[in-house]
Design an enzyme around this catalytic site. Sequence first.
Site, PDB file in Angstrom:
ATOM      1  CD  GLU A  15      -3.102  -0.886   2.207  1.00 23.97           C
ATOM      2  OE1 GLU A  15      -2.841  -0.157   3.188  1.00 23.97           O
ATOM      3  OE2 GLU A  15      -4.168  -1.522   2.090  1.00 23.97           O
ATOM      4  CD  GLU A  32      -4.760  -5.367   3.053  1.00 26.50           C
ATOM      5  OE1 GLU A  32      -3.569  -5.656   2.810  1.00 26.50           O
ATOM      6  OE2 GLU A  32      -5.094  -4.499   3.883  1.00 26.50           O
TER       7      GLU A  32
END
Length: 461
Positions: free
Chosen positions: A287, A379
């Site tokens: 991320e 995710e």
Amino acid sequence: MKRFMALLATGATVLGLTALASPPAAAATGCKVEYTVASQWQGGFQGGVKVTNLGDPVSGWQLKFTLPDSGQKVVQGWNATWSQSGSTVTAAPVDWNRTLATGGSTDLGFVGSFTGSNPQPTNFTLNGVACTGSVGGGGDDDDPPTTGNGTPVEVNGQLRVCGVNLCNQYNRPIQLRGMSTHGLQWFSQCYNNASLDALADDWKADLLRTAMYVQEDGYETDPAGFTNRVNSLVDMAEARGMYALIDFHTLTPGDPNYNLSRAKTFFASVAARNAAKKNVIYEIANEPNGVGWSGIKSYAEQVIPVIRAADPDAIVIVGTRGWSSLGVSDGSNESEIINNPVNATNIMYAFHFYAASHKDNYRATVSRAASQLPLFVSEFGTVSATGGGTLDRSSTTAWLDLLDQLKISYANWTYSDANESSAAFKPGTCDGGDYSSSGVLTESGALLKARISTPDNFPVG
């Protein structure tokens, strides 16, 4: 599998787009169209069109057809530029299939939505010339798609990116559904033979994502130990016929270039060790945050060649700006990637969401971006972006329905007994051997198990 043929009547003329302003070329003998419905679900379907030019060579073409009613729409497509006006759909070539020689063919595909009866396009034309014949008259509309038997890896083999889709060894778009581990440094006890047997056999998952944190007492503290643990989970997934997504889980600091040297070392090692396997996917930066797209792109273009040097075939997933939100969480959108894509092939772009925090504007971005970018939801959570709070069932369901419709693969956070509402298991579950019964599942775990354990229906042939 639903299928029909359309043969153009002898003596028709096929015009290349570049010849529209001049007299027709020599008379052509026609074209052939084969239409296939690879899969269908409530409100949606995946169609494939193989068009073969039986006439004079064409450089530039347009394939048009009519969807049965105005409620049917092309949501996204690949191997062509797709557009729709009313019930008329137009597919124009991309660079690599712009020219169709005599006898040449090209395979196109799209995902559509529909209301009412089973979709069956009609009125196929190539450069304005009707493809006549048995269009719409197949008679086997209700036959189920041909699907494979066996584990996900046995059926699908080595995966690749085709157009905007994840495709199997038969070059058919597929969707993988699975779970992500939590940090291996905290929840290693949750990943053993019993839990992976349950994931493969009871949950019927296609995918295990291994979240290997780099900081936070992760990889940087013991590179060899964490590399070995990742490789062990790849082997365990392979033994159960599941795909293994190796996640280089960077979060803080958010600029992946901080870990560039570590990433090169790690991926050189795991790619060399796992190059012969068909079940491995690489996620090179979890991320990215606090960094612009140009920095993420630069990182990707340095790490991907390291992987490719050892494993030229595996898919690589590239994180995106704003915690892998395609930039939405930073006030941007997918256009920065479309206008400046990573210079590499066989890659997909990560999108992450947490259902209670990320709703309509995020879903709208994914719906729009999926027609131009290969996306992989590596995710997501059913709760808020903190990993806690109340499960948002309606938003989660809306998200999963959208991902199913678009055939976007996903991994849920998390297959663990963490003391947070995003976890699939109640605290203490990993101290025992039960990973499937209702007594050990959280509300989130029960929802995900019910979604993942439905049949995959992977298309073959």
